[in-house]
Design a protein around this motif. Structure first.
Motif, PDB file in Angstrom:
ATOM      1  N   TYR A  42       2.092   7.240   0.280  1.00 48.51           N
ATOM      2  CA  TYR A  42       2.022   7.572   1.707  1.00 48.51           C
ATOM      3  C   TYR A  42       3.366   8.105   2.192  1.00 48.51           C
ATOM      4  N   ASN A  43       4.439   7.566   1.662  1.00 55.33           N
ATOM      5  CA  ASN A  43       5.780   8.018   2.011  1.00 55.33           C
ATOM      6  C   ASN A  43       5.987   9.486   1.630  1.00 55.33           C
ATOM      7  N   LYS A  44       5.320   9.915   0.556  1.00 52.94           N
ATOM      8  CA  LYS A  44       5.418  11.307   0.100  1.00 52.94           C
ATOM      9  C   LYS A  44       4.322  12.177   0.694  1.00 52.94           C
ATOM     10  N   ARG A  45       3.652  11.665   1.702  1.00 51.24           N
ATOM     11  CA  ARG A  45       2.601  12.375   2.426  1.00 51.24           C
ATOM     12  C   ARG A  45       1.377  12.679   1.570  1.00 51.24           C
ATOM     13  N   LYS A  46       1.160  11.944   0.528  1.00 49.82           N
ATOM     14  CA  LYS A  46      -0.027  12.112  -0.306  1.00 49.82           C
ATOM     15  C   LYS A  46      -1.129  11.205   0.244  1.00 49.82           C
ATOM     16  N   ASP A  47      -1.644  11.593   1.401  1.00 50.74           N
ATOM     17  CA  ASP A  47      -2.591  10.737   2.115  1.00 50.74           C
ATOM     18  C   ASP A  47      -3.892  10.527   1.345  1.00 50.74           C
ATOM     19  N   MET A  48      -4.450  11.602   0.798  1.00 49.53           N
ATOM     20  CA  MET A  48      -5.717  11.482   0.087  1.00 49.53           C
ATOM     21  C   MET A  48      -5.567  10.628  -1.173  1.00 49.53           C
ATOM     22  N   LEU A  49      -4.447  10.769  -1.865  1.00 49.01           N
ATOM     23  CA  LEU A  49      -4.195   9.941  -3.047  1.00 49.01           C
ATOM     24  C   LEU A  49      -4.069   8.484  -2.646  1.00 49.01           C
ATOM     25  N   THR A  50      -3.405   8.223  -1.532  1.00 47.84           N
ATOM     26  CA  THR A  50      -3.255   6.854  -1.029  1.00 47.84           C
ATOM     27  C   THR A  50      -4.614   6.216  -0.770  1.00 47.84           C
ATOM     28  N   VAL A  51      -5.474   6.944  -0.061  1.00 48.71           N
ATOM     29  CA  VAL A  51      -6.808   6.436   0.254  1.00 48.71           C
ATOM     30  C   VAL A  51      -7.630   6.243  -1.012  1.00 48.71           C
ATOM     31  N   ALA A  52      -7.539   7.185  -1.941  1.00 49.71           N
ATOM     32  CA  ALA A  52      -8.310   7.098  -3.193  1.00 49.71           C
ATOM     33  C   ALA A  52      -7.908   5.859  -3.994  1.00 49.71           C
ATOM     34  N   ILE A  53      -6.612   5.584  -4.063  1.00 54.30           N
ATOM     35  CA  ILE A  53      -6.128   4.406  -4.798  1.00 54.30           C
ATOM     36  C   ILE A  53      -6.651   3.131  -4.154  1.00 54.30           C
ATOM     37  N   ILE A  54      -6.552   3.049  -2.829  1.00 54.45           N
ATOM     38  CA  ILE A  54      -6.977   1.848  -2.101  1.00 54.45           C
ATOM     39  C   ILE A  54      -8.479   1.624  -2.240  1.00 54.45           C
ATOM     40  N   MET A  55      -9.266   2.687  -2.069  1.00 50.03           N
ATOM     41  CA  MET A  55     -10.722   2.552  -2.141  1.00 50.03           C
ATOM     42  C   MET A  55     -11.183   2.206  -3.556  1.00 50.03           C
ATOM     43  N   THR A  56     -10.589   2.838  -4.551  1.00 50.13           N
ATOM     44  CA  THR A  56     -10.961   2.556  -5.936  1.00 50.13           C
ATOM     45  C   THR A  56     -10.655   1.105  -6.296  1.00 50.13           C
ATOM     46  N   TYR A  57      -9.488   0.652  -5.880  1.00 50.03           N
ATOM     47  CA  TYR A  57      -9.118  -0.740  -6.156  1.00 50.03           C
ATOM     48  C   TYR A  57     -10.038  -1.708  -5.415  1.00 50.03           C
TER      49      TYR A  57
END
Length: 445
Positions: free
Chosen positions: A165-180
């Motif tokens: 999220y700090n690197k503005r990778k919002d979609m990656l952040t959400v994908a990691i959280i949802m997958t986990y």
């Protein structure tokens, strides 16, 4: 400033590592709590803390009133000396740890990262503390993932999403959280999975939610409830057919009176919550006293009333002890009465008010701490009503102090301290926001 940060990081790391060192003294005393007490004696710093974060005094007052009323309850109930001291010590220690955590985060919120790293190391080496459990935990089937792996991976996931999220990778952040989150549900840790799933959805739709009218939010709430029920029905079918989830989830659903009713499942998995309501009815004003003994296993028998009589009696006897509650809010009421419950409800309301305000605050969305803030807020929504009272000295101080500190740092527009709240490059997820910051001739819409 860097020296101060380093000292704060070292202190919070030591606090984490000392959490695995316990000694028997009026119940269980953890060495991290002794360390917190020794680092909370600077009264000059306390005055500064009150100026920076007025909520500190509110939380301390609520906990102090809880302690006083618990003393009154224990004396009137003629509680045993050992149980009295254990109850008073738990509340007093909680008050100390709250103060320590507020002071640590007031130095810099970045210590949350050092704490999580230290927790990963500690949990790998020593495992999680049994302090927050109570006798009711003996009724649950032991899950390696739930009790050994998830406490480690939770911290790792939050650390990873802080940096993405700090690197503005919002979609990656959400994908990691949802997958986990989905992995947790599949591995029989439903509540933890739901924390992450809801956190991921809020992070993804944060801008939409922020600009919604009240009418649309109500409509969305109704839609989410219906959608959740539909998904829940698919989940139940998959678990009962053995295609998804674990043995514990299957056993709970098969024993529930109506597995397709989430409330029925909650009664099966958190029966202590409903039993605590019965205990509150019997002593609503001053409660039953600290660690009140369940005489003749009356309340525990209520937990198993839907089972056959022989099995019910056996389970009640095997799990005899204190009156079951498994709820911070109801546990305070069972032990200390209505005033104690009001104190905990007040802290709960205050924290939720600040937490939901941050989730809808554009400035909070621009901090790399936003995923952690959302997760902590959602987690506390469950912990207060459905986790045992000893959480007041373990989980609550860290999460509540973190939320309230970030709230006041942003509210007070402390730009010299706000450097810690921005991405490393000083940029924003939405560049147009910088143009609307106070002091740039515009107001934040």
């Amino acid at each position: 400033m860097n020296l101060s940060r380093n000292k704060s990081n070292i202190k919070i790391v030591l606090y984490s590592l000392l959490s695995s060192v316990q000694m028997s003294f009026v119940g269980t005393l953890i060495m991290s709590e002794v360390y917190a007490a020794l680092n909370s004696l600077n009264f000059g710093r306390i005055k500064q803390l009150y100026r920076n974060n007025p909520d500190v005094k509110k939380v301390q007052r609520a906990m102090f009133i809880f302690l006083v009323i618990q003393v009154v309850s224990d004396v009137i109930n003629d509680n045993s000396m050992n149980n009295m001291l254990r109850g008073w010590a738990a509340i007093g220690v909680s008050l100390v740890v709250f103060t320590f955590m507020f002071r640590m985060f007031d130095d810099t919120p970045k210590i949350i990262l050092a704490f999580m790293c230290a927790e990963v190391v500690r949990l790998i080496l020593f495992g999680s503390s049994n302090l927050e459990g109570d006798a009711s935990s003996m009724m649950e089937d032991y899950s390696l993932f739930k009790f050994r792996i998830a406490p480690i991976t939770n911290n790792i996931i939050l650390l990873i999403t802080f940096y993405t999220y700090n690197k503005r990778k919002d979609m990656l952040t959400v994908a990691i959280i949802m997958t986990y989150g989905l992995a947790n549900v599949a591995l029989d840790f439903r509540s933890n999975g739901m924390f992450f799933l809801f956190s991921g959805l809020i992070i993804h739709f944060r801008k939409v939610l922020m600009n919604m009218t009240l009418a649309r939010k109500l409509g969305l709430t109704i839609f989410v409830v219906i959608f959740f029920q539909v998904l829940y029905m698919f989940y139940v079918n998959a678990v009962l057919s053995g295609e998804f989830g674990g043995k514990h989830a299957g056993d709970q659903l098969s024993e529930a009176s109506n597995p397709y009713n989430p409330i029925s499942l909650m009664g099966q998995g958190r029966g202590e919550f409903f039993v605590a309501i019965e205990a509150v009815k019997d002593a609503p004003w001053l409660g039953h006293g600290s660690w009140a003994v369940d005489e003749d296993n009356h309340y525990r028998s209520l937990m198993f009333k839907d089972l056959d009589k022989d099995k019910s009696r056996l389970l009640a006897l095997n799990n005899s002890g204190v009156i079951p509650s498994h709820s911070i809010l109801l546990g305070a009421w069972v032990y200390g009465g209505i005033i104690a419950a009001v104190c905990m409800f007040y802290i709960f309301f205050l924290t939720m008010k600040r937490g939901f305000s941050l989730m809808m605050d554009e400035r909070a969305m621009e901090t790399p701490y936003y995923p952690i803030l959302v997760f902590f807020t959602i987690e506390l929504l469950w912990i207060f009503p459905f986790s045992p009272l000893p959480h007041i000295r373990s989980t609550l101080p860290l999460t509540i102090a973190f939320i309230l500190t970030i709230y006041h740092s942003l509210k007070n527009d402390e730009y010299d301290e706000e450097e810690d709240l921005l991405p490393d490059d000083g940029g924003y997820h939405d560049d147009s926001y910088y143009e609307a910051r106070p002091g740039n001739g515009q107001s934040v819409s």
